[in-house]
Scaffold this motif. Structure first.
Motif, short mmCIF file in Angstrom:
data_model
loop_
_atom_site.label_atom_id
_atom_site.label_comp_id
_atom_site.label_asym_id
_atom_site.label_seq_id
_atom_site.Cartn_x
_atom_site.Cartn_y
_atom_site.Cartn_z
N UNK A 9 19.00 -6.05 59.42
CA UNK A 9 17.86 -6.76 59.98
C UNK A 9 16.97 -7.28 58.85
N UNK A 10 16.84 -6.45 57.80
CA UNK A 10 16.08 -6.89 56.62
C UNK A 10 16.69 -8.14 56.00
N UNK A 11 18.03 -8.16 55.87
CA UNK A 11 18.71 -9.34 55.32
C UNK A 11 18.53 -10.55 56.22
N UNK B 185 15.61 -15.80 56.95
CA UNK B 185 14.61 -16.62 57.64
C UNK B 185 13.39 -16.91 56.76
N UNK B 186 13.38 -16.32 55.56
CA UNK B 186 12.28 -16.57 54.63
C UNK B 186 11.11 -15.62 54.73
N UNK B 187 11.23 -14.60 55.59
CA UNK B 187 10.14 -13.63 55.76
C UNK B 187 10.40 -12.45 54.81
N UNK B 188 9.99 -12.62 53.55
CA UNK B 188 10.30 -11.63 52.50
C UNK B 188 9.58 -10.30 52.77
N UNK B 189 8.35 -10.38 53.24
CA UNK B 189 7.56 -9.15 53.49
C UNK B 189 8.23 -8.28 54.54
N UNK B 190 8.62 -8.91 55.64
CA UNK B 190 9.27 -8.18 56.73
C UNK B 190 10.63 -7.65 56.28
N UNK B 191 11.34 -8.47 55.52
CA UNK B 191 12.66 -8.07 55.01
C UNK B 191 12.53 -6.81 54.15
N UNK B 192 11.58 -6.82 53.22
CA UNK B 192 11.38 -5.67 52.34
C UNK B 192 10.99 -4.42 53.12
N UNK B 193 10.15 -4.58 54.16
CA UNK B 193 9.69 -3.44 54.95
C UNK B 193 10.86 -2.75 55.65
N UNK C 6 16.31 -5.88 44.81
CA UNK C 6 16.32 -6.59 43.54
C UNK C 6 16.23 -8.10 43.76
N UNK C 7 17.04 -8.60 44.70
CA UNK C 7 17.04 -10.04 44.96
C UNK C 7 15.74 -10.49 45.62
N UNK C 8 15.12 -9.60 46.42
CA UNK C 8 13.83 -9.94 47.03
C UNK C 8 12.74 -10.05 45.97
N UNK C 9 12.81 -9.19 44.97
CA UNK C 9 11.82 -9.25 43.89
C UNK C 9 12.06 -10.45 42.99
N UNK C 10 13.28 -10.94 43.03
CA UNK C 10 13.60 -12.14 42.25
C UNK C 10 13.85 -11.89 40.79
N UNK C 11 13.94 -10.61 40.39
CA UNK C 11 14.22 -10.33 38.98
C UNK C 11 14.92 -8.99 38.87
N UNK C 12 15.80 -8.84 37.85
CA UNK C 12 16.51 -7.58 37.67
C UNK C 12 15.59 -6.47 37.21
#
Length: 580
Positions: free
Chosen positions: A528-530, A535-543, A570-576
């Motif tokens: 569900x996070x993925x 859908x572009x909702x990074x905050x909800x994805x991370x939660x 890692x990919x949500x943060x955009x950096x390794x």
């Protein structure tokens, strides 16, 4: 090209007489020639001439560090592919001898960092010391690999870990040497070969360590390990583009990362464009090479071109007969490409071949065969003459242990197959598709709308059956949740995101009613996070992904999910994560 350091012509001739069992001490293999011959041996391996490669390296493997490294590498590769005790023992004896050979060339106080003071002098002996460190580190990694597969106890696991730690420290010291001298003009070919070894080792360590979940990485950082994915990838890319012995090894490491690691232990986002670019020059150089053909087929699979992949795997099988273990890798992949298309008869054929020929994991192979048979119609099943119940009941007795622990995928198969041991057994629902998900196969099928639609029809048929069940079993709720999760995955890949969200939500609202398959909740939270990420909702994805990471434990395939969670965050943060 053995070099003979004597002034007497007669002694030169004596040096090559057939009567000698061991080459006399007067004969000497210099560093440059040893690298050239090892490169020749590597070319032979890539052209499927495995025995010829060993024959080339064998005369010098106890006297030349590169011959020792090359010779042991081939035997270790063979042992890890066959899993035969005899091959593992032979490889272990060889690697011990190879370490002794490398040790003779190492600086006597074995303080690698002090090599930097020697480099400016550029004598052959000092060059040999530098290369000896790199070869020794590679041999240590090979020994650690064999240690993990040779014994089943935790002591072996710890010993293997110590070897990895020593290897890692040597690579770091060699990197310091490289950093201190890389501005020097007119660097020799020998130094560039050393540089290639450092880039392979440091790049591989950084890349693999960066994949580890934070809780493991924090423990490893305490004892000196650290991993930066971006740095590791850049080192391997530089190594792959260089003209060194190890450039092909850097390329193969990147290929393995992009076509396997990122899929099974990540979110399925391997860089296929890079993989194709890396493979392209080697396809021209080794057009019939089984390793090259295998990766070409794998890339086609990941592109969703299953028909082309099947043709390439078959070409790979027919390209050589010496190492049948490469055939087994192809059988595994062919089993899955047919499964993605629900061609169960063909998938069963390859599952059966694996059961008969491969020693890698009998429990997985038998479970997979039984799972595939479960997807067939009664008529198709009757024609095979197989007893599915009997196969599922065999699984538990076939599981192995590694470092004193059961292999997670085997554990999962054993737990699922126990349903067939009870008198009032309840058949598994869509077991082949459930295992497909565990190997992240839905992200592959998702490249093909026709195959995904066909899977969705199969899943919805199982859903209707469960809904119409007038006498639901104790597994009913678990099975219903599994079906909803698999349905949600298909809908997600078909772009029907709202419907997919409803399926995943339905699983989550059933959490309190799940009795056995507790893994479904954290895996569904992750999916569900993925979906929200898509859908572009990074905050909800991370939660949702953090929820799966933090609030659930002791469920099936937990470690695999934590690898995927680490990759997703890692990919949500955009950096390794980490620093070089």
């Amino acid at each position: 090209m053995a070099h003979v350091d004597t002034g007497d012509t007669g002694e030169d001739e004596d040096c090559f007489e057939d009567a000698y069992d061991k080459i006399p001490a007067a004969c000497h293999m210099d560093l440059h020639t040893s690298i050239q011959e090892t490169q020749c041996a590597l070319n032979l391996v890539l052209n499927n001439k495995f025995s010829e490669a060993l024959d080339l390296l064998k005369p010098w493997w106890k006297d030349s560090m590169y011959h020792a490294l090359g010779y042991s590498s081939i035997l270790v590769m063979q042992a890890t592919m066959t899993f035969e005790h005899r091959d593992i023992q032979a490889a272990m004896a060889t690697i011990k001898e190879a370490l002794n050979t490398c040790q003779r060339f190492r600086k006597k106080n074995s303080m690698v960092g002090s090599l930097s003071s020697l480099i400016s002098k550029q004598s052959n002996l000092q060059e040999e010391e530098m290369h000896a460190e790199i070869c020794y580190a590679e041999c240590l990694l090979q020994k650690a690999t064999l240690t993990f597969v040779q014994d089943e106890n935790m002591i072996s696991f710890i010993k293997g870990g110590i070897k990895i730690r020593t290897s890692y420290q040597i690579y770091k010291d060699c990197q310091n040497v490289l950093n201190a001298t890389q501005d020097q003009a007119n660097q020799s070919d020998s130094f560039r070969q050393f540089e290639g070894g450092v880039k392979l080792g440091i790049g591989s360590f950084n890349l693999m360590l960066s994949l580890l979940p934070q809780r493991i990485l924090r423990l490893l950082e305490f004892i000196g390990f650290s991993g930066n994915r971006g740095f590791g990838l850049s080192m391997l890319r530089e190594g792959a583009s260089s003209h060194s012995l190890r450039s092909i090894l850097c390329s193969l490491t990147l290929l393995f990362y992009n076509t396997y690691v990122s899929l099974i232990l990540g979110t399925g986002e391997g860089n296929l464009t890079e993989a194709e670019a890396l493979l392209e020059p080697y396809q021209h150089k080794y057009p019939k090479g089984s390793i090259i053909l295998f990766y070409s087929a794998r890339i086609s699979t990941l592109r969703g071109n299953f028909e082309k992949a099947q043709s390439r795997y078959e070409e790979c099988i027919s390209s050589q007969q010496e190492w049948r273990q490469i055939h087994h890798l192809c059988y595994w992949e062919l089993m899955w490409t047919h499964s993605y298309q629900q061609q169960w008869q063909q998938a069963y054929h390859y599952a059966e071949l694996l059961c008969q020929e491969s020693r890698w994991s009998k429990a997985i192979y038998v479970y997979q065969k039984a799972a595939i048979l479960s997807m067939m119609s009664e008529e198709e099943l009757r024609r095979t003459g197989e007893d599915v119940v009997l196969l599922f009941r065999q699984v538990e007795g076939l599981k192995q242990r590694l470092a004193g622990k059961s292999i997670p995928t085997e554990k999962f198969a054993v737990r699922k197959s126990r349903r067939y041991k009870t008198a009032n057994m309840i058949p598994l629902v869509l077991p082949a598709l459930e295992m497909m998900y565990m190997w992240n196969g839905f992200s592959i099928v998702g490249k093909r709308a026709d195959c995904t639609e066909a899977l969705l029809i199969t899943i919805e048929s199982a859903e209707i059956q469960l809904q119409n069940d007038t006498n639901p079993s104790e597994f009913h709720q678990d099975d219903s949740c599994l079906v909803q999760m698999l349905k949600g995955l298909c809908l997600k890949h078909l772009g029907r995101l709202l419907q997919a969200e409803l399926c995943f939500t339905q699983v989550l609202t059933s959490e309190s009613r799940i009795k056995f398959d507790h893994y479904l909740i954290p895996f569904t939270l992750y999916e569900l996070g993925l979906l929200y990420k898509q859908q572009g909702d990074v905050t909800k994805a991370a939660a949702y992904i953090e929820n799966a990471k933090t609030n659930y434990k002791d469920y099936s395939m937990e470690s695999r999910l934590h690898f995927r969670i680490h990759a997703a965050l890692n990919s949500l943060r955009g950096s390794p994560v980490g620093t070089p």
